[in-house]
Structures are given as structure tokens and as C-alpha cells.
Design an enzyme around this catalytic site. Sequence first.
Site, PDB file in Angstrom:
ATOM      1  N   LYS A  75     -16.041  -7.422   4.879  1.00 15.28           N
ATOM      2  CA  LYS A  75     -14.879  -7.738   5.716  1.00 15.28           C
ATOM      3  C   LYS A  75     -15.131  -7.417   7.185  1.00 15.28           C
ATOM      4  CE  LYS A  75     -11.418  -7.115   2.135  1.00 15.28           C
ATOM      5  NZ  LYS A  75     -10.295  -6.323   1.631  1.00 15.28           N
ATOM      6  N   HIS A  77       0.846  -1.201   0.000  1.00 15.31           N
ATOM      7  CA  HIS A  77       0.000   0.000   0.000  1.00 15.31           C
ATOM      8  C   HIS A  77       0.884   1.255   0.000  1.00 15.31           C
ATOM      9  CE1 HIS A  77      -3.183  -2.598   2.178  1.00 15.31           C
ATOM     10  NE2 HIS A  77      -3.728  -2.275   1.025  1.00 15.31           N
ATOM     11  N   ARG A  79      -2.678  -5.518  -8.602  1.00 14.45           N
ATOM     12  CA  ARG A  79      -1.518  -6.389  -8.401  1.00 14.45           C
ATOM     13  C   ARG A  79      -1.401  -7.472  -9.448  1.00 14.45           C
ATOM     14  NH1 ARG A  79      -3.346  -8.132  -2.755  1.00 14.45           N
ATOM     15  NH2 ARG A  79      -5.244  -7.918  -3.992  1.00 14.45           N
ATOM     16  N   SER A  99      -3.323  -7.795   2.864  1.00 11.28           N
ATOM     17  CA  SER A  99      -3.437  -7.645   4.318  1.00 11.28           C
ATOM     18  C   SER A  99      -3.830  -8.972   4.965  1.00 11.28           C
ATOM     19  CB  SER A  99      -4.460  -6.565   4.647  1.00 11.28           C
ATOM     20  OG  SER A  99      -4.024  -5.334   4.125  1.00 11.28           O
TER      21      SER A  99
END
Length: 162
Positions: free
Chosen positions: A43, A18, A92, A130
Amino acid sequence: MSVSAMYPGTFDPITLGHEEILRRAVKLFDKVVVAIAANPGSKAPMFSLEERVELAEAAVGHIPNVEVTGYKGLTVDFARARGLAAIVRGLRAVSDFEYEFQLATMNRHLTEEVETIYLTPTEKYTFISSSLVREIARLGGDISEFVSPKVNKALLERLGRK
Ligand code: COA
């Protein structure tokens, strides 16, 4: 005319991946707001919003023209309210594309005023997320090459490893 952007996400916790995207983004915009979502979809974050903001602040708060803040509600509403012209997201791998395309298209449907732009990380950060960092930490692995020292310490403390 100054042009500012937001870098939204859950940041549970912020990683070096990040941070790298953010460093690229500040070269393109006059200001970048790291905007940490209070209600990030489905989440259930390990860290509270206040903790995620504090950790991100410790990791990137010193970078000029960067602001870290939490926000509630729709990302595009936050962008419009703060006069932020763009949403920055990291891309990504191909596997990110479908979700990001859906997010960007929905956000554009909600407002034409905010553009989404994508930045790609260097190879060594393409595989970080994460949740993987949390999992490695939980299972006793070393995460020091993926997160800043303060985040590393906070994760180990949360997991009772220190
Ligand atoms: N380096 C490391 N990790 C990266 C990364 C990078 N460069 N780019 C993405 N990731 C990882 C994140 O760590 C995260 O991993 P995880 O799933 O294991 O937690 C994942 O990729 C993407 O998460 P993140 O960047 O935190 O974004 P998100 O997808 O959780 O956030 C919001 C999505 C918050 C932007 C979106 O839910 C939102 O806008 N919510 C607000 C409400 C709203 O407006 N909803 C309508 C949307 S159309």
C-alpha cells in the site's frame, strides 16, 4: 496477570469500523495498542505515518487502556518486543478470510508466542474500508457517517475540498 494485545493495520485513515473493533477489543484485554504500520505491504498510504498516528490518537486516544503508536518492521516482532500476547483483527466478510488466514498462519509460523484473534463488526460497518472512504471523499461524497469529525476534516483538507 495482565494480558495486552495489539490492533495492527495501515489505518489510512482510521474509520468508525476500526474504532468499533477497538472498543470491543478493550473489553477483552487489559490494554490494546493500536499499532500503525510504517511499511504496510504494497500500500502507498495517502497520509504519512505521523499523520495516521495523529488522526488515530484524536479518534481513540481518549479510550482508557488504549495506546496509539507507529511501528516499523514485522508485526510479530513488535508484539514480542512489547510483550503483547495477541493480534486483534477485524473480519468483515468472507472475502476478508483468505487474506487474514494467510496473515495469521504466516505470523504463527514466525512465532508461536503471539495468537491472532478476530472480531466482527456490527452490520453497518461491514462494508467500510479506508480505501472506499478515501474514494468517496475524492469523488465528492459524504463520509461523515464512516469516520470521526477530525478524520473527515483531514481528508477534505488533503483533497482540497475545504
Ligand atoms: N472497519 C473498517 N475498515 C476495516 C475494518 C473495520 N473493522 N477492518 C478492516 N478494514 C479495512 C481497512 O480499512 C483496510 O482497507 P483498505 O485496504 O481499503 O485500506 C483493510 O480492511 C485492511 O487493512 P488494515 O486493517 O489497515 O490492515 P492491512 O491489511 O492494511 O494491514 C498489516 C496489514 C499492516 C497488519 C500487515 O501488512 C503487517 O503486519 N505488516 C507489517 C509487516 C509484516 O509483519 N509483514 C508480514 C505479515 S505476515
